[in-house]
Design an enzyme around this catalytic site. Structure first.
Site, PDB file in Angstrom:
ATOM      1  N   HIS A   1     -18.417 -18.318  28.338  1.00  0.00           N
ATOM      2  CA  HIS A   1     -17.167 -18.411  29.107  1.00  0.00           C
ATOM      3  C   HIS A   1     -17.492 -18.210  30.587  1.00  0.00           C
ATOM      4  O   HIS A   1     -18.268 -17.307  30.931  1.00  0.00           O
ATOM      5  CB  HIS A   1     -16.179 -17.345  28.624  1.00  0.00           C
ATOM      6  CG  HIS A   1     -14.777 -17.570  29.089  1.00  0.00           C
ATOM      7  ND1 HIS A   1     -14.410 -17.433  30.415  1.00  0.00           N
ATOM      8  CD2 HIS A   1     -13.647 -17.939  28.435  1.00  0.00           C
ATOM      9  CE1 HIS A   1     -13.120 -17.702  30.536  1.00  0.00           C
ATOM     10  NE2 HIS A   1     -12.637 -18.013  29.352  1.00  0.00           N
TER      11      HIS A   1
ATOM     12  N   GLU B   1      -8.503 -17.371  30.955  1.00  0.00           N
ATOM     13  CA  GLU B   1      -8.339 -18.709  31.518  1.00  0.00           C
ATOM     14  C   GLU B   1      -6.932 -18.881  32.114  1.00  0.00           C
ATOM     15  O   GLU B   1      -6.698 -19.766  32.933  1.00  0.00           O
ATOM     16  CB  GLU B   1      -8.550 -19.733  30.399  1.00  0.00           C
ATOM     17  CG  GLU B   1      -8.903 -21.098  30.898  1.00  0.00           C
ATOM     18  CD  GLU B   1      -9.840 -21.796  29.925  1.00  0.00           C
ATOM     19  OE1 GLU B   1     -10.970 -21.317  29.748  1.00  0.00           O
ATOM     20  OE2 GLU B   1      -9.422 -22.794  29.342  1.00  0.00           O
TER      21      GLU B   1
ATOM     22  N   ARG C   1      -6.888 -19.129  35.847  1.00  0.00           N
ATOM     23  CA  ARG C   1      -7.097 -20.478  36.395  1.00  0.00           C
ATOM     24  C   ARG C   1      -5.940 -21.387  36.020  1.00  0.00           C
ATOM     25  O   ARG C   1      -5.486 -22.196  36.826  1.00  0.00           O
ATOM     26  CB  ARG C   1      -8.427 -21.055  35.895  1.00  0.00           C
ATOM     27  CG  ARG C   1      -9.621 -20.554  36.696  1.00  0.00           C
ATOM     28  CD  ARG C   1     -10.933 -21.015  36.093  1.00  0.00           C
ATOM     29  NE  ARG C   1     -11.164 -20.399  34.796  1.00  0.00           N
ATOM     30  CZ  ARG C   1     -11.686 -21.020  33.730  1.00  0.00           C
ATOM     31  NH1 ARG C   1     -12.047 -22.283  33.819  1.00  0.00           N
ATOM     32  NH2 ARG C   1     -11.861 -20.381  32.608  1.00  0.00           N
TER      33      ARG C   1
ATOM     34  N   ARG D   1     -15.106 -25.301  29.674  1.00  0.00           N
ATOM     35  CA  ARG D   1     -15.820 -24.047  29.921  1.00  0.00           C
ATOM     36  C   ARG D   1     -17.320 -24.248  30.123  1.00  0.00           C
ATOM     37  O   ARG D   1     -17.928 -23.580  30.961  1.00  0.00           O
ATOM     38  CB  ARG D   1     -15.613 -23.109  28.731  1.00  0.00           C
ATOM     39  CG  ARG D   1     -14.214 -22.602  28.694  1.00  0.00           C
ATOM     40  CD  ARG D   1     -13.940 -21.813  27.451  1.00  0.00           C
ATOM     41  NE  ARG D   1     -12.590 -21.298  27.527  1.00  0.00           N
ATOM     42  CZ  ARG D   1     -12.011 -20.581  26.591  1.00  0.00           C
ATOM     43  NH1 ARG D   1     -12.670 -20.295  25.481  1.00  0.00           N
ATOM     44  NH2 ARG D   1     -10.796 -20.145  26.749  1.00  0.00           N
TER      45      ARG D   1
ATOM     46  N   HIS E   1     -19.064 -15.839  24.533  1.00  0.00           N
ATOM     47  CA  HIS E   1     -17.641 -15.685  24.280  1.00  0.00           C
ATOM     48  C   HIS E   1     -17.211 -16.094  22.878  1.00  0.00           C
ATOM     49  O   HIS E   1     -16.363 -15.455  22.272  1.00  0.00           O
ATOM     50  CB  HIS E   1     -16.885 -16.519  25.310  1.00  0.00           C
ATOM     51  CG  HIS E   1     -15.408 -16.398  25.210  1.00  0.00           C
ATOM     52  ND1 HIS E   1     -14.771 -15.181  25.191  1.00  0.00           N
ATOM     53  CD2 HIS E   1     -14.433 -17.330  25.102  1.00  0.00           C
ATOM     54  CE1 HIS E   1     -13.474 -15.376  25.082  1.00  0.00           C
ATOM     55  NE2 HIS E   1     -13.247 -16.665  25.007  1.00  0.00           N
ATOM     56  N   HIS E   2     -17.788 -17.161  22.362  1.00  0.00           N
ATOM     57  CA  HIS E   2     -17.288 -17.669  21.087  1.00  0.00           C
ATOM     58  C   HIS E   2     -18.427 -18.354  20.349  1.00  0.00           C
ATOM     59  O   HIS E   2     -19.183 -19.119  20.955  1.00  0.00           O
ATOM     60  CB  HIS E   2     -16.172 -18.682  21.340  1.00  0.00           C
ATOM     61  CG  HIS E   2     -15.504 -19.178  20.102  1.00  0.00           C
ATOM     62  ND1 HIS E   2     -14.479 -18.503  19.476  1.00  0.00           N
ATOM     63  CD2 HIS E   2     -15.719 -20.272  19.348  1.00  0.00           C
ATOM     64  CE1 HIS E   2     -14.089 -19.169  18.408  1.00  0.00           C
ATOM     65  NE2 HIS E   2     -14.831 -20.251  18.304  1.00  0.00           N
TER      66      HIS E   2
ATOM     67  N   ARG F   1     -15.603 -25.437  22.652  1.00  0.00           N
ATOM     68  CA  ARG F   1     -14.232 -25.123  22.247  1.00  0.00           C
ATOM     69  C   ARG F   1     -13.302 -25.147  23.456  1.00  0.00           C
ATOM     70  O   ARG F   1     -13.601 -24.573  24.495  1.00  0.00           O
ATOM     71  CB  ARG F   1     -14.173 -23.736  21.606  1.00  0.00           C
ATOM     72  CG  ARG F   1     -12.774 -23.316  21.233  1.00  0.00           C
ATOM     73  CD  ARG F   1     -12.775 -22.000  20.503  1.00  0.00           C
ATOM     74  NE  ARG F   1     -13.076 -20.869  21.343  1.00  0.00           N
ATOM     75  CZ  ARG F   1     -12.180 -20.208  22.080  1.00  0.00           C
ATOM     76  NH1 ARG F   1     -10.917 -20.583  22.100  1.00  0.00           N
ATOM     77  NH2 ARG F   1     -12.545 -19.169  22.806  1.00  0.00           N
TER      78      ARG F   1
HETATM   79  C1  LIG Z   1     -11.964 -11.610  25.019  1.00  0.00           C
HETATM   80  C2  LIG Z   1     -11.560 -12.790  24.171  1.00  0.00           C
HETATM   81  C3  LIG Z   1     -10.465 -13.559  24.540  1.00  0.00           C
HETATM   82  C4  LIG Z   1     -10.098 -14.673  23.782  1.00  0.00           C
HETATM   83  N1  LIG Z   1      -8.993 -15.397  24.128  1.00  0.00           N
HETATM   84  C5  LIG Z   1      -8.629 -16.460  23.362  1.00  0.00           C
HETATM   85  C6  LIG Z   1      -7.435 -17.193  23.646  1.00  0.00           C
HETATM   86  O1  LIG Z   1      -6.688 -16.856  24.538  1.00  0.00           O
HETATM   87  N2  LIG Z   1      -7.144 -18.271  22.874  1.00  0.00           N
HETATM   88  C7  LIG Z   1      -7.941 -18.678  21.850  1.00  0.00           C
HETATM   89  O2  LIG Z   1      -7.624 -19.665  21.192  1.00  0.00           O
HETATM   90  N3  LIG Z   1      -9.035 -17.960  21.522  1.00  0.00           N
HETATM   91  C8  LIG Z   1      -9.390 -16.869  22.234  1.00  0.00           C
HETATM   92  N4  LIG Z   1     -10.501 -16.154  21.901  1.00  0.00           N
HETATM   93  C9  LIG Z   1     -11.193 -16.489  20.653  1.00  0.00           C
HETATM   94  C10 LIG Z   1     -10.371 -15.973  19.478  1.00  0.00           C
HETATM   95  O3  LIG Z   1      -9.735 -14.770  19.832  1.00  0.00           O
HETATM   96  C11 LIG Z   1     -11.223 -15.740  18.230  1.00  0.00           C
HETATM   97  O4  LIG Z   1     -12.030 -16.845  17.970  1.00  0.00           O
HETATM   98  C12 LIG Z   1     -10.336 -15.498  17.023  1.00  0.00           C
HETATM   99  O5  LIG Z   1      -9.376 -14.513  17.312  1.00  0.00           O
HETATM  100  C13 LIG Z   1     -11.146 -15.101  15.810  1.00  0.00           C
HETATM  101  O6  LIG Z   1     -10.245 -14.720  14.795  1.00  0.00           O
HETATM  102  P1  LIG Z   1     -10.764 -14.406  13.340  1.00  0.00           P
HETATM  103  O7  LIG Z   1      -9.602 -13.954  12.568  1.00  0.00           O
HETATM  104  O8  LIG Z   1     -11.549 -15.558  12.823  1.00  0.00           O
HETATM  105  O9  LIG Z   1     -11.819 -13.230  13.555  1.00  0.00           O
HETATM  106  P2  LIG Z   1     -11.564 -11.786  14.179  1.00  0.00           P
HETATM  107  O10 LIG Z   1     -10.264 -11.687  14.862  1.00  0.00           O
HETATM  108  O11 LIG Z   1     -12.779 -11.437  14.949  1.00  0.00           O
HETATM  109  O12 LIG Z   1     -11.454 -10.877  12.892  1.00  0.00           O
HETATM  110  C14 LIG Z   1     -12.533 -10.709  12.004  1.00  0.00           C
HETATM  111  C15 LIG Z   1     -12.419  -9.326  11.393  1.00  0.00           C
HETATM  112  O13 LIG Z   1     -13.334  -9.208  10.316  1.00  0.00           O
HETATM  113  C16 LIG Z   1     -13.902  -7.912  10.345  1.00  0.00           C
HETATM  114  N5  LIG Z   1     -15.158  -7.917   9.608  1.00  0.00           N
HETATM  115  C17 LIG Z   1     -16.332  -8.456   9.985  1.00  0.00           C
HETATM  116  N6  LIG Z   1     -17.267  -8.249   9.043  1.00  0.00           N
HETATM  117  C18 LIG Z   1     -16.663  -7.572   8.034  1.00  0.00           C
HETATM  118  C19 LIG Z   1     -17.122  -7.045   6.800  1.00  0.00           C
HETATM  119  N7  LIG Z   1     -18.393  -7.175   6.404  1.00  0.00           N
HETATM  120  N8  LIG Z   1     -16.241  -6.390   6.008  1.00  0.00           N
HETATM  121  C20 LIG Z   1     -14.951  -6.226   6.396  1.00  0.00           C
HETATM  122  N9  LIG Z   1     -14.478  -6.669   7.578  1.00  0.00           N
HETATM  123  C21 LIG Z   1     -15.319  -7.346   8.387  1.00  0.00           C
HETATM  124  C22 LIG Z   1     -14.059  -7.647  11.832  1.00  0.00           C
HETATM  125  O14 LIG Z   1     -14.222  -6.279  12.105  1.00  0.00           O
HETATM  126  C23 LIG Z   1     -12.765  -8.226  12.381  1.00  0.00           C
HETATM  127  O15 LIG Z   1     -11.728  -7.280  12.435  1.00  0.00           O
HETATM  128  C24 LIG Z   1     -10.867 -15.029  22.641  1.00  0.00           C
HETATM  129  C25 LIG Z   1     -11.955 -14.246  22.266  1.00  0.00           C
HETATM  130  C26 LIG Z   1     -12.301 -13.125  23.010  1.00  0.00           C
HETATM  131  C27 LIG Z   1     -13.479 -12.305  22.587  1.00  0.00           C
END
Ligand SMILES: Cc1cc2nc3c(=O)[nH]c(=O)nc-3n(C[C@H](O)[C@H](O)[C@H](O)COP(=O)(O)OP(=O)(O)OC[C@H]3O[C@@H](n4cnc5c(N)ncnc54)[C@H](O)[C@@H]3O)c2cc1C
Length: 507
Positions: free
Chosen positions: A299, A312, A315, A336, A439-440, A479
């Site tokens: 990012h 973002e 911006r 990005r 970032h991702h 992405r």
């Molecule tokens: C700072 C930041 C800002 C972002 N902003 C945006 C945005 O504005 N818009 C956008 O589209 N995307 C954004 N993204 C990307 C997006 O937030 C993530 O890709 C998305 O939220 C991932 O969701 P998820 O449910 O797949 O995983 P997560 O939300 O990461 O959840 C996965 C969960 O699984 C748990 N876990 C992992 N391993 C295990 C295990 N072995 N046993 C049990 N639990 C486990 C983790 O602890 C976690 O709580 C951002 C990312 C970051 C880091």
């Protein structure tokens, strides 16, 4: 449902916990993470909405659907499996739910939504598809992408029906129209979304256990049978007719980053501590295929000392990027990867986001950045220039030229075409020093549009589903901002529905 009164933790933590330093190390111990979170929770109580998790003593040996990971994808899956009449459980290894979802700061992309229509924004699923494919350099899995765009409007309605209303729409990099949906007041999407999802999980009486670290997905005769988890240092087997893996990406696992992208060694990460790629490893050990593992998004706007992402949105609401000479150097709303490369190519390898107080009022995240001490303020452009050691005349001239470009709707210098609704004229003026950070992780396990996990030969692993950042293919090589939240809600929901269907048919 009885909940643990003693170990109450907070989901709606202030931005302090959500967006703070996260140059974390995949090897961090659970004890240390627990301690950190508890400390942050205490700091955060004033702005926290208390959310409680299910009492550990209530964990049963068997559920219809076992969901691993309580981020956005996991909770969306649980809600949809419950709606389909199943009895799901969510297992989360960290002391709080939310993962990277809790940190997401911009919003969720969706096309042809009722909110876009109400606001006179002309968009189409085809345009959303085309923008994403262009952003992903034509390498996206097009079946997954079609599913994403075609179900995006419905996902916005689904969230709205649960009291999660994303009706404030803005630009994000790589989008031709305003498409990124945010909470009404323009605040960061993550806290709002996670709070809303946890609230609904509680209302629907879905058990959500924290501090349950899933180590293995169990299988018999080619069909999953549940998981083995570590709880308080002890192993426990939890049976399930179907397993949904929603463990997120591997942006905090330094070893995996180095394995797949040695060139990114030493980069700061914006990710949460739990993003260690566990689900990918567990699925690979069952023979599941992975795709695009070397596609890791960097990012462009990350504060280097702490790994804090500058959204973002800043911006998208109209800020510009200037170099140490006080000049613009690139189209800020490019994708990005391209903006990151332009910053890295500067002699100093960093740049400044420059904006005015009107923008700070529109993008609420700025209040948090101010609290974190990363925003440099000047009553005038001259004063700001002095504070960031930039030539004042050059910075004034850069802003004058930019404001004229906004007025004329023509950026002759860098051909920026979006996020030109507002000029930068209202003091005080602000700058944040940023550079790229991890970032991702766009690669991950291979799924089909039913979210079934696929093997190399295209066959599926019976009863095994995955959704969210743990999966790969949808984003291709880059992405678009706002597409990950769309991914987790749309495919999380689908994983819940499909796993429920499978579980209901298992004898
Ligand atoms: C700072 C930041 C800002 C972002 N902003 C945006 C945005 O504005 N818009 C956008 O589209 N995307 C954004 N993204 C990307 C997006 O937030 C993530 O890709 C998305 O939220 C991932 O969701 P998820 O449910 O797949 O995983 P997560 O939300 O990461 O959840 C996965 C969960 O699984 C748990 N876990 C992992 N391993 C295990 C295990 N072995 N046993 C049990 N639990 C486990 C983790 O602890 C976690 O709580 C951002 C990312 C970051 C880091």
């Amino acid at each position: 449902m009885k909940r643990n009164k003693l170990k109450t933790v907070f989901v709606g933590l202030t931005m302090t916990l959500l967006m703070s330093a996260c140059a974390s190390d995949g090897a961090s111990t659970k004890e240390s993470s627990t301690a950190k979170s508890t400390e942050s929770s205490v700091e955060a109580t004033s702005a926290a909405s208390a959310q409680e998790y299910t009492d550990p003593s209530e964990l049963k040996d068997e559920y219809d659907v076992v969901i691993v990971g309580a981020g956005g994808a996991g909770m969306a899956a649980a809600l949809s499996a419950k709606d389909a009449g199943m009895n799901p459980v969510i297992l989360e290894k960290m002391p709080i739910a939310g993962g990277n979802t809790l940190k997401s700061s911009g919003g969720m992309n969706a096309s042809e939504t009722k909110f876009q229509k109400e606001q006179g924004i002309e968009d189409s699923n085809q345009l959303f598809f085309d923008d994403t494919l262009k952003g992903g350099k034509g390498t996206n899995d097009q079946d997954l992408l079609h599913y994403l765009v075609d179900n995006s409007s419905d996902a916005i309605d689904w969230l709205d029906s649960m009291g999660i209303t994303l009706d404030n729409i803005s630009f994000s990099g790589g989008a031709s129209v305003k498409r990124i949906h945010r909470p009404h007041d323009g605040a960061a999407v993550g806290t709002y979304l996670v709070d809303g999802l946890v609230r609904n999980v509680h209302e629907k009486e879905i058990p959500l256990f924290v501090n349950v670290d899933v180590k293995k997905i169990n299988e018999k005769d080619g069909q999953v049978t549940g998981v083995t988890a570590e709880i308080d240092g002890k192993e426990k087997t939890i049976s399930g007719k179907a397993v949904v893996v929603t463990t997120g990406g591997y942006g905090s696992n330094k070893e995996m980053i180095e394995e797949y992208r040695p060139d990114l060694k030493g980069y700061v990460s914006t990710n949460s501590e739990g993003s260690t790629g566990d689900g990918i490893k567990m699925i690979e050990s069952l023979g599941g295929a992975v795709v695009d593992m070397d596609q890791i998004q960097v990012h462009p706007t990350v504060v280097q000392k702490t790994g804090m992402l500058i959204s973002e949105t800043v911006r998208g609401e109209g800020s510009i990027l200037v170099n140490q000479q006080g000049e613009r150097f690139y189209n800020e709303l490019e994708t990005r990867d391209n903006v990151s490369a332009a910053i890295t190519a500067l002699p100093e390898h960093y740049a400044y986001l420059v904006f005015d107080s009107a923008l700070a009022e529109r993008a609420k995240q700025v209040d948090f950045y101010k609290e974190q001490g990363v925003v440099i303020e000047g009553e005038t452009i001259e004063e700001l220039a002095g504070k960031i050691d930039v030539d004042a005349k050059t910075l004034e001239s850069t802003l004058t030229t930019w404001n004229k470009a906004v007025k004329d709707q023509s950026d002759t210098a860098f051909k920026r075409e979006t996020a030109m609704d507002y000029d930068l004229t209202k003091g005080p003026f602000y700058a944040i020093q940023i550079a790229p950070g991890i970032h991702h992780t766009m690669g991950g396990v291979k799924i089909n549009t039913d979210t079934q996990v696929e093997k190399e030969d295209g066959s599926t692993i019976k009863g095994l589903y995955a959704a969210g950042e743990v999966t790969g293919g949808i984003h291709g090589q880059n992405r678009i901002g706002g597409n990950a939240v769309a991914d987790i809600i749309i495919f999380g929901r689908q994983a819940g529905a499909q796993s429920a269907k499978f579980a209901s048919e298992v004898k």
